[in-house]
Design a protein around this motif. Structure first.
Motif, PDB file in Angstrom:
ATOM      1  N   ALA A 165      -2.872  -6.681   1.785  1.00 49.59           N
ATOM      2  CA  ALA A 165      -2.972  -6.458   3.225  1.00 49.59           C
ATOM      3  C   ALA A 165      -3.957  -5.331   3.524  1.00 49.59           C
ATOM      4  O   ALA A 165      -4.747  -5.418   4.465  1.00 49.59           O
ATOM      5  CB  ALA A 165      -1.602  -6.143   3.815  1.00 49.59           C
ATOM      6  N   LEU A 166      -3.926  -4.244   2.722  1.00 48.96           N
ATOM      7  CA  LEU A 166      -4.873  -3.141   2.931  1.00 48.96           C
ATOM      8  C   LEU A 166      -6.302  -3.620   2.722  1.00 48.96           C
ATOM      9  O   LEU A 166      -7.205  -3.288   3.497  1.00 48.96           O
ATOM     10  CB  LEU A 166      -4.570  -1.977   1.976  1.00 48.96           C
ATOM     11  CG  LEU A 166      -3.256  -1.223   2.202  1.00 48.96           C
ATOM     12  CD1 LEU A 166      -3.086  -0.136   1.140  1.00 48.96           C
ATOM     13  CD2 LEU A 166      -3.192  -0.613   3.597  1.00 48.96           C
ATOM     14  N   ALA A 218       0.303   3.592  -2.468  1.00 47.26           N
ATOM     15  CA  ALA A 218      -0.586   2.568  -1.889  1.00 47.26           C
ATOM     16  C   ALA A 218       0.209   1.298  -1.586  1.00 47.26           C
ATOM     17  O   ALA A 218      -0.004   0.646  -0.557  1.00 47.26           O
ATOM     18  CB  ALA A 218      -1.741   2.269  -2.847  1.00 47.26           C
ATOM     19  N   MET A 219       1.126   0.929  -2.478  1.00 46.96           N
ATOM     20  CA  MET A 219       1.932  -0.275  -2.250  1.00 46.96           C
ATOM     21  C   MET A 219       2.822  -0.099  -1.020  1.00 46.96           C
ATOM     22  O   MET A 219       2.978  -1.026  -0.223  1.00 46.96           O
ATOM     23  CB  MET A 219       2.783  -0.610  -3.477  1.00 46.96           C
ATOM     24  CG  MET A 219       1.999  -1.122  -4.671  1.00 46.96           C
ATOM     25  SD  MET A 219       0.864  -2.506  -4.337  1.00 46.96           S
ATOM     26  CE  MET A 219       1.967  -3.745  -3.686  1.00 46.96           C
ATOM     27  N   VAL A 225      -5.634  -2.120  -6.921  1.00 48.79           N
ATOM     28  CA  VAL A 225      -4.500  -1.206  -7.088  1.00 48.79           C
ATOM     29  C   VAL A 225      -3.201  -1.968  -6.867  1.00 48.79           C
ATOM     30  O   VAL A 225      -3.095  -2.806  -5.969  1.00 48.79           O
ATOM     31  CB  VAL A 225      -4.610  -0.037  -6.077  1.00 48.79           C
ATOM     32  CG1 VAL A 225      -3.346   0.817  -6.089  1.00 48.79           C
ATOM     33  CG2 VAL A 225      -5.837   0.807  -6.394  1.00 48.79           C
ATOM     34  N   GLU A 247       3.611  -1.856   4.905  1.00 47.00           N
ATOM     35  CA  GLU A 247       3.545  -1.553   6.343  1.00 47.00           C
ATOM     36  C   GLU A 247       2.382  -2.309   6.994  1.00 47.00           C
ATOM     37  O   GLU A 247       2.528  -2.888   8.070  1.00 47.00           O
ATOM     38  CB  GLU A 247       3.365  -0.044   6.556  1.00 47.00           C
ATOM     39  CG  GLU A 247       4.606   0.774   6.229  1.00 47.00           C
ATOM     40  CD  GLU A 247       5.824   0.310   7.014  1.00 47.00           C
ATOM     41  OE1 GLU A 247       5.713   0.111   8.232  1.00 47.00           O
ATOM     42  OE2 GLU A 247       6.889   0.116   6.390  1.00 47.00           O
ATOM     43  N   ALA A 248       1.231  -2.288   6.315  1.00 49.16           N
ATOM     44  CA  ALA A 248       0.047  -2.967   6.855  1.00 49.16           C
ATOM     45  C   ALA A 248       0.313  -4.459   7.027  1.00 49.16           C
ATOM     46  O   ALA A 248      -0.068  -5.069   8.024  1.00 49.16           O
ATOM     47  CB  ALA A 248      -1.156  -2.740   5.935  1.00 49.16           C
ATOM     48  N   ARG A 256      -7.545  -5.636   5.597  1.00 55.39           N
ATOM     49  CA  ARG A 256      -7.981  -4.823   6.744  1.00 55.39           C
ATOM     50  C   ARG A 256      -9.432  -4.382   6.626  1.00 55.39           C
ATOM     51  O   ARG A 256     -10.077  -4.081   7.636  1.00 55.39           O
ATOM     52  CB  ARG A 256      -7.112  -3.560   6.853  1.00 55.39           C
ATOM     53  CG  ARG A 256      -5.779  -3.816   7.479  1.00 55.39           C
ATOM     54  CD  ARG A 256      -5.017  -2.529   7.648  1.00 55.39           C
ATOM     55  NE  ARG A 256      -3.846  -2.751   8.495  1.00 55.39           N
ATOM     56  CZ  ARG A 256      -2.989  -1.799   8.816  1.00 55.39           C
ATOM     57  NH1 ARG A 256      -3.166  -0.572   8.358  1.00 55.39           N
ATOM     58  NH2 ARG A 256      -1.956  -2.071   9.580  1.00 55.39           N
ATOM     59  N   THR A 286      -2.675  -4.671  -3.331  1.00 56.61           N
ATOM     60  CA  THR A 286      -2.711  -4.203  -1.941  1.00 56.61           C
ATOM     61  C   THR A 286      -3.469  -5.203  -1.072  1.00 56.61           C
ATOM     62  O   THR A 286      -4.471  -4.859  -0.438  1.00 56.61           O
ATOM     63  CB  THR A 286      -3.376  -2.819  -1.876  1.00 56.61           C
ATOM     64  OG1 THR A 286      -4.659  -2.936  -2.503  1.00 56.61           O
ATOM     65  CG2 THR A 286      -2.559  -1.774  -2.581  1.00 56.61           C
ATOM     66  N   GLU A 308       2.232   1.745   1.568  1.00 55.86           N
ATOM     67  CA  GLU A 308       1.356   1.586   2.748  1.00 55.86           C
ATOM     68  C   GLU A 308       1.023   0.114   2.977  1.00 55.86           C
ATOM     69  O   GLU A 308       0.925  -0.351   4.114  1.00 55.86           O
ATOM     70  CB  GLU A 308       0.039   2.340   2.529  1.00 55.86           C
ATOM     71  CG  GLU A 308       0.117   3.839   2.738  1.00 55.86           C
ATOM     72  CD  GLU A 308      -1.197   4.506   2.331  1.00 55.86           C
ATOM     73  OE1 GLU A 308      -2.275   3.941   2.585  1.00 55.86           O
ATOM     74  OE2 GLU A 308      -1.123   5.603   1.734  1.00 55.86           O
ATOM     75  N   ASN A 309       0.846  -0.603   1.884  1.00 53.61           N
ATOM     76  CA  ASN A 309       0.460  -2.011   1.978  1.00 53.61           C
ATOM     77  C   ASN A 309       1.546  -2.846   2.667  1.00 53.61           C
ATOM     78  O   ASN A 309       1.256  -3.735   3.461  1.00 53.61           O
ATOM     79  CB  ASN A 309       0.176  -2.557   0.579  1.00 53.61           C
ATOM     80  CG  ASN A 309      -0.387  -3.965   0.619  1.00 53.61           C
ATOM     81  OD1 ASN A 309      -1.481  -4.192   1.112  1.00 53.61           O
ATOM     82  ND2 ASN A 309       0.382  -4.918   0.131  1.00 53.61           N
TER      83      ASN A 309
END
Lengths: 225, 320
Positions: free
Chosen positions: A141-142, B48-49, A135, B54-55, A145, A139, B51-52
């Motif tokens: 960093a997500l 989603a980006m 996505v 922040e992560a 995790r 993403t 949130e990414n």
């Protein structure tokens, strides 16, 4: 303006049952549990062109091939520092994918941007496999995790860190979007068909370049002026 | 004299900041884009980006797994003096690139184009790129690192004066549509356009327009500024959003830089700085002070000068 509708969210095993794949619809959002491995041009060449034996038991260990090089490093004591992971564009791997299915028994191809529905029908459908796209992109960093542990790093010396085969244990690893289904339909192609209608409108008032390029004509005997 | 170890330490901090922290101007721009996006899938991607980012900051990990190709822009004040001179500077930047690749970690993207040799540190022949500019009446040095993705979203074309604005728009749309499908350009992006120069300077100007100007910044020429706004709107009217899904989030901002060119030509390049628009800047002073920021402030009046002689005083009067 109407509020956008969030997609359906699903947890999926990296060795999924056929019934679990049959339930997925284009546009669903998927999070993975289990084990994935990275494999891209370096791995495909080693395994399919140079005939190297696979360094792990596929698909028993994992049925999920990720088109990816992680942002990761191996420490001097052999342990790993893995930060972010994102996919690389999959359309470049079409020429290997049929043979790879035969050798690996993969059920999930994870990557960036998908492949064509012709590829899905020729190679994915007969093997009961689907494509999940990352996505964004990406993403990183997500996804990072969702990594629990690097289980192994194969062909590090032969291929370098970026192309080596990383075997990674994951939990709630995502998000991915379902790009192809068991019938070989493509979400991207469905969306392309929807956007196509408007594109001509955006081009109104523009003009083709006075000097053409090959590709705008495919007849090499043509002049380009 | 600016000490060499300060340069290397600062460069390593910049590598980390660029890889992990999305610049505030791009973040604000993307939030504004997300607020008006009504495509279901495109909207999900933008959330989603967000949130990414922040992560990445919470975990201190790279925001994207493809950490791009690190490069350096160096701006030297005319009065700046460096320990070790320019050769020492380049060695420090190469060391910082290699160390940061290992320590953050970044993806070791850089390989030999033919033999695919990977030193696992993003350093090799002609890599990382180090580009220079100079600024009058200053004794500092500024380091900017940009980690731009490298495969999709960029194109060059020799246009001609008779192609006009209509031809510029056509090639702009061609680039966005070609690389926007399936989201290969990782849009919404900061689109940089180079116009004029020679083929090489046209590419350089367009890349710098994408990477070295912030969202919301406008070209000082009012007519070029208006064209930037128009092209931004045009890109967002294609009907294509993030990942090529139905939507309207293609362009977070559009920047144009120009260079005087051959009288018969109108070179054009298009560059897309992606959802991970990685840039970080520091100004270093001889007394050891370091100021970090995310706006390279690259295109000063001096960089865009068009006269034979540079007279700072008259330029200040013009802009006043």
């Amino acid at each position: 303006m109407e509020r956008p509708q969030p997609p359906r969210r699903i947890r999926l095993s990296t060795n999924p049952a056929p019934e679990a794949l049959a339930e997925l619809k284009l546009g669903d959002v998927v999070y993975l549990d289990g084990v994935i491995y990275t494999g891209r041009e370096g791995v495909y060449k080693m395994a399919l062109e140079d005939g190297a034996d696979l360094p792990l038991d596929l698909p028993a260990e994992s049925a999920a091939n990720f088109h990816c090089s992680p942002a990761a490093m191996q420490r001097e004591d052999g342990t790993f520092n893995l930060g972010a992971v994102t996919a690389t564009a999959s359309f470049r791997f079409t020429k290997w994918i049929g043979k790879w299915f035969a050798k690996s028994g993969a059920k999930l191809i994870l990557g960036k941007g998908g492949m064509s529905s012709a590829d899905y029908r020729a190679h994915f459908v007969p093997n009961g496999a689907i494509y999940l796209t990352t996505v964004g992109y990406g993403t990183g960093a997500l996804l990072g995790r969702g990594v629990k542990k690097v289980r192994a790093l194969h062909w590090r010396k032969e291929l370098g860190l970026a192309q080596a085969m990383w075997v990674i244990e994951v939990e709630n690893f995502g998000p991915f979007i379902v790009e192809s289904d068991l019938e070989g339909n493509s979400l991207f192609e469905r969306e392309n068909a929807k956007t196509a209608a408007n594109i001509a409108k955006a081009y109104e008032g523009t003009r083709p370049a006075v000097l053409k390029r090959f590709g705008e004509t495919d007849d090499r005997s043509d002049e380009l002026i | 004299m600016i000490p060499l170890d300060l340069i290397q330490r600062t460069a390593e901090v910049l590598m980390e900041k660029a890889a992990i922290e999305i610049p505030q101007d791009y973040l604000d721009g993307l939030k504004a884009t997300a607020a008006v996006e009504d495509g279901d899938l495109s909207s999900f991607v933008l959330q989603a980006m967000l949130e990414n980012y922040e992560a990445a900051k919470e975990d201190r990990r790279a925001m994207c797994g493809d950490t791009g190709c690190p490069r350096w822009y160096v701006k030297m004040g005319n009065e700046a003096r460096l320990e070790g001179g320019p050769v020492g500077l380049e060695a420090a930047l190469r060391r910082a690139t290699a160390n940061a690749t290992n320590n953050i970690p970044l993806r070791p993207n850089r390989v030999h184009p033919l033999w695919r040799t990977d030193h696992d540190n993003n350093v090799g022949i002609n890599a990382p790129e180090i580009e220079y500019a100079f600024e009058p009446d200053s004794d500092w040095i500024e380091l900017t690192t940009v980690h731009k993705g490298g495969l999709f979203g960029t194109d060059y074309r020799m246009l001609f004066p008779s192609d006009g604005i209509e031809g510029i728009k056509r090639f702009y749309l061609d680039s966005l549509v070609a690389f926007g499908k399936r989201g290969l350009a990782c849009q919404p992006a900061i689109i940089g356009i180079g116009l004029g120069g020679s083929k090489d300077t046209c590419m350089v100007l367009g890349k710098r327009a994408a990477c070295l100007r912030t969202v919301g910044d406008r070209n000082p020429d009012p007519k070029i500024a208006a064209l930037e706004e128009e092209l931004k709107e045009l890109g967002n009217s294609i009907g294509m959003g993030a990942m090529g899904f139905v939507g309207k989030s293609m362009v977070v901002d559009c920047h144009i830089e120009v260079g005087y060119c051959h009288t018969g030509g109108m070179q054009m390049s298009v560059h897309a700085f992606c959802l991970s628009s990685r840039r970080a800047v520091a100004r270093l002073y001889a007394n050891g002070r370091v100021e970090y920021r995310t706006d390279p402030e690259w295109f000063t009046q001096y960089q865009r000068r068009e006269t034979v002689e540079w007279n700072a005083h008259s330029h200040q009067e013009e802009s006043a």
